[in-house]
Design a protein around this motif. Structure first.
Motif, PDB file in Angstrom:
ATOM      1  N   ALA A 245       0.418   5.465   0.743  1.00 23.11           N
ATOM      2  CA  ALA A 245      -0.463   6.525   1.254  1.00 23.11           C
ATOM      3  C   ALA A 245       0.187   7.880   1.017  1.00 23.11           C
ATOM      4  O   ALA A 245       1.297   8.128   1.497  1.00 23.11           O
ATOM      5  CB  ALA A 245      -0.739   6.314   2.741  1.00 23.11           C
TER       6      ALA A 245
ATOM      7  N   ALA B 231      -1.834   4.262   7.797  1.00 21.89           N
ATOM      8  CA  ALA B 231      -0.533   3.715   7.414  1.00 21.89           C
ATOM      9  C   ALA B 231       0.005   2.768   8.477  1.00 21.89           C
ATOM     10  O   ALA B 231       0.662   1.768   8.159  1.00 21.89           O
ATOM     11  CB  ALA B 231       0.455   4.852   7.157  1.00 21.89           C
TER      12      ALA B 231
ATOM     13  N   CYS C   7       2.345  -0.710   4.348  1.00 20.30           N
ATOM     14  CA  CYS C   7       2.016   0.602   3.808  1.00 20.30           C
ATOM     15  C   CYS C   7       3.178   1.585   3.945  1.00 20.30           C
ATOM     16  O   CYS C   7       3.751   1.733   5.030  1.00 20.30           O
ATOM     17  CB  CYS C   7       0.787   1.181   4.506  1.00 20.30           C
ATOM     18  SG  CYS C   7       0.228   2.758   3.809  1.00 20.30           S
TER      19      CYS C   7
ATOM     20  N   ALA D 258       0.840  -1.198   0.000  1.00 18.98           N
ATOM     21  CA  ALA D 258       0.000   0.000   0.000  1.00 18.98           C
ATOM     22  C   ALA D 258       0.877   1.250   0.000  1.00 18.98           C
ATOM     23  O   ALA D 258       1.995   1.243   0.529  1.00 18.98           O
ATOM     24  CB  ALA D 258      -0.925   0.009   1.207  1.00 18.98           C
TER      25      ALA D 258
ATOM     26  N   LEU E 196      -2.250  -0.634   8.243  1.00 19.65           N
ATOM     27  CA  LEU E 196      -2.028  -1.511   7.092  1.00 19.65           C
ATOM     28  C   LEU E 196      -0.659  -2.166   7.214  1.00 19.65           C
ATOM     29  O   LEU E 196       0.346  -1.474   7.412  1.00 19.65           O
ATOM     30  CB  LEU E 196      -2.129  -0.709   5.795  1.00 19.65           C
ATOM     31  CG  LEU E 196      -3.532  -0.230   5.422  1.00 19.65           C
ATOM     32  CD1 LEU E 196      -3.458   0.893   4.378  1.00 19.65           C
ATOM     33  CD2 LEU E 196      -4.363  -1.403   4.889  1.00 19.65           C
TER      34      LEU E 196
END
Length: 264
Positions: free
Chosen positions: A209, A225, A231, A207, A228
């Motif tokens: 962000a 963040a 991330c 991921a 996850l």
């Protein structure tokens, strides 16, 4: 350009075949923001460069937005997430890299939490988190009237790409008014249960962000963040919640590289 009926609603969809896309690779699916937004915000910024980098790209207007059907009811976060899942099914997309801007991030997160196996990657562009207090904050803004509403729209969209086009502003404003006042959008969002950050632990896909330095949702982005498992968080200096328009080149560079690495 085509219309696809998904979850009982006709959705306006645009698909951009990637240059040299790998058969069976995940598609990159863009999910735009709420009310004063549609797929064009991605079409004119990120979608074409991502397709040129080799990804099969899907853009669509959320229910009630753009050229998609505007049903009178059915605007819970879960409805939008179900639309996304049904749309991917209709398009034959088994796994996707989801790119969500603002409210589009809420939709992407809700879908990823429910179907982590269908998510190959996740990009959050100054996304709301859908957590406690989110719906009350959002619906309070949507419920504004008159000068207060106009002021909020001007503040939130001061960097929007179409701000200098009176025709585009007028069309979006009319569509926004019809959506807010002619459907159950506000009540449905208010009734949507919060997304628990703990549920994101199962979203193990990579991921990214991207949040504005002075965005009013930066703290929520930092919490996302942390929640996850995989991330990377980047704070873009000098940007507000409108980071997609204020730092388009930076966002385009980050998203294109991230997506390209997941579809090859």
């Amino acid at each position: 350009m085509s219309d696809v009926v998904a979850n009982g609603v006709r959705h306006h969809v645009q698909r951009l075949p990637g240059a040299g896309a790998v058969p069976g690779a995940p598609a990159v699916v863009f999910v735009h923001g709420l009310v004063m937004d549609n797929l064009s915000s991605f079409y004119f910024t990120l979608a074409n460069p991502v397709a040129a980098a080799g990804a099969d790209v899907v853009l669509y207007d959320l229910r009630g937005h753009g050229l998609s059907e505007r049903p009178a009811r059915g605007y819970r976060v879960a409805d939008f997430a179900d639309d996304l899942g049904a749309l991917l099914g209709e398009l034959g997309v088994a796994r996707a890299v989801l790119v969500g801007n603002s409210f589009g991030g809420v939709v992407a997160l809700a879908f990823a939490a429910a179907h982590p196996e269908r998510v190959a990657g996740l990009v959050l562009i100054d996304a709301h988190d859908g957590g406690d207090g989110w719906s009350a904050q959002m619906t309070a803004t949507l419920a504004l009237r008159g000068d207060a509403r106009d002021s909020a729209i001007a503040q939130n969209f001061q960097a929007w790409l179409g701000r200098h086009s009176e025709r585009k502003r007028t069309r979006l404003a009319k569509n926004a008014l019809a959506l807010v006042e002619g459907t159950t959008l506000v009540a449905d969002l208010e009734a949507s249960p919060p997304l628990e950050l703990g549920a994101l632990a199962r979203v193990t896909a990579p991921a990214l962000a991207l949040y504005g330095e002075t965005s009013d949702v930066r703290a929520r982005g930092e919490a996302l963040a942390r929640a996850l498992p995989a991330c990377a968080l980047e704070i873009l200096p000098g940007c507000t919640h409108s980071v997609l328009w204020e730092a388009t080149e930076q966002v385009k560079d980050r998203v294109t590289k991230f997506a390209a690495g997941l579809v090859r």
